[in-house]
Each structure stands twice: as structure tokens, then as C-alpha cells.
Design a protein around this motif. Structure first.
Motif, mmCIF file in Angstrom:
data_model
loop_
_atom_site.group_PDB
_atom_site.id
_atom_site.type_symbol
_atom_site.label_atom_id
_atom_site.label_comp_id
_atom_site.label_asym_id
_atom_site.label_seq_id
_atom_site.Cartn_x
_atom_site.Cartn_y
_atom_site.Cartn_z
ATOM 1 N N THR A 2 0.982 -1.172 -0.101
ATOM 2 C CA THR A 2 0.205 -0.009 -0.082
ATOM 3 C C THR A 2 0.688 1.165 0.185
ATOM 4 O OG1 THR A 2 -1.771 -1.138 1.300
ATOM 5 C CG2 THR A 2 -1.870 1.090 1.101
ATOM 6 N N SER A 3 1.951 1.231 0.709
ATOM 7 C CA SER A 3 2.766 2.428 0.914
ATOM 8 C C SER A 3 3.646 2.753 -0.626
ATOM 9 C CB SER A 3 4.024 2.307 1.862
ATOM 10 O OG SER A 3 3.337 1.940 3.291
ATOM 11 N N TYR A 4 3.877 1.385 -1.170
ATOM 12 C CA TYR A 4 4.561 1.726 -2.385
ATOM 13 C C TYR A 4 3.550 2.230 -3.551
ATOM 14 C CZ TYR A 4 6.663 0.448 -6.881
ATOM 15 O OH TYR A 4 7.408 0.749 -8.110
ATOM 16 N N ILE A 5 2.240 1.886 -3.572
ATOM 17 C CA ILE A 5 1.423 2.372 -4.423
ATOM 18 C C ILE A 5 1.131 3.773 -4.329
ATOM 19 C CG2 ILE A 5 -1.248 2.287 -5.135
ATOM 20 C CD1 ILE A 5 -0.817 -0.817 -4.624
ATOM 21 N N GLU A 6 1.085 4.198 -2.930
ATOM 22 C CA GLU A 6 0.688 5.509 -2.693
ATOM 23 C C GLU A 6 1.900 6.585 -3.155
ATOM 24 O OE1 GLU A 6 -0.036 5.625 1.720
ATOM 25 O OE2 GLU A 6 -1.911 4.658 1.424
ATOM 26 N N ILE A 7 3.076 5.951 -3.106
ATOM 27 C CA ILE A 7 4.116 6.771 -3.648
ATOM 28 C C ILE A 7 4.142 6.977 -4.896
ATOM 29 C CG2 ILE A 7 6.779 6.838 -3.745
ATOM 30 C CD1 ILE A 7 6.801 5.476 -0.985
#
Length: 125
Positions: A2-7
Motif C-alpha cells: 500500500t505504501s508503495y502504491i501511494e508513492i
């Protein structure tokens, strides 16, 4: 993930992500990383990104055959984002069949198993 997608979403725009890795099969050993390939929905818009936007995105993709200049003058065969916990690639939708063939292939002990296939996750962002 999820963090990667947000970035990466602001840098790539609306996209389809195929998420793969050791978790997609039952294996004795724990997965070492997660694999993702990003297919931007609007390739023309993506291709018109500024150099600065592309430079920011490169930090979050897997880089292969990285050359390091002085003082060491060496190379790294593979540099992965997120502290090596992710293999991330970006591709155009026309290459999806090639990615599908590769990612649905089954490997055991580093050897491909012809005729066997596995699934992977697709996420739209």
C-alpha cells in the motif's frame, strides 16, 4: 505494498498493477520480496512526463546493471527499491502478454516447470 502504491501513483497516474512473488505459490521458504509491474492506463500522458517526474519515479523501480563511478568503479547487477523488498517494473500495455507468460510460469528450485501455471493479483489504482 500500500505504501508503495501511494508513492508511485502520483508519478504514474491511473494504472493497472500486477503483483506477483513467492506468496503466489505454496513454497517451503518464505518469500524474499514482492514483484510488481505497472501498466499506466494513459501511456501518452505518461510519455509526456517531465524529466524531473521520471527521475523521481526511477527511484522506485528495479534497476539492472547499475554502474558506479569513482572512487569504486564497479557495477551492481540489480538494485531494488524499498530496501530490496520489492522488484518493480513499468511497462506498456502492449507488452502485457509477455509479462503474463513470465509471471504465470512456475519455477521450482530455479527451474521452470513447463505446462504448469500460477496466478497473480491485479490491482487498479
Amino acid at each position: 505494498m500500500t505504501s508503495y502504491i501511494e508513492i508511485v501513483r502520483p508519478a504514474v497516474g491511473p494504472s493497472r498493477l500486477w503483483i506477483n512473488g513467492g506468496f503466489a505459490m505454496q513454497k517451503l521458504e518464505a518469500p524474499r520480496d514482492v514483484d510488481v509491474v505497472i501498466f499506466p492506463e494513459d501511456v501518452d500522458s505518461f510519455n509526456n512526463r517531465t524529466q524531473e517526474e521520471l527521475d523521481e519515479l526511477v527511484e522506485f523501480l528495479t534497476l539492472q546493471s547499475v554502474l558506479i563511478s569513482s572512487p569504486w568503479m564497479t557495477s551492481i547487477p540489480r538494485l531494488q527499491p524499498m530496501a530490496g523488498a520489492l522488484d518493480a517494473f513499468i511497462s506498456t500495455p502492449d507488452l502485457a502478454p509477455s509479462w503474463f507468460e513470465t509471471w504465470s510460469s512456475v519455477k521450482r528450485n530455479g527451474v521452470y516447470c513447463p505446462g504448469e501455471v500460477k496466478g497473480f493479483a491485479e490491482v487498479k489504482v
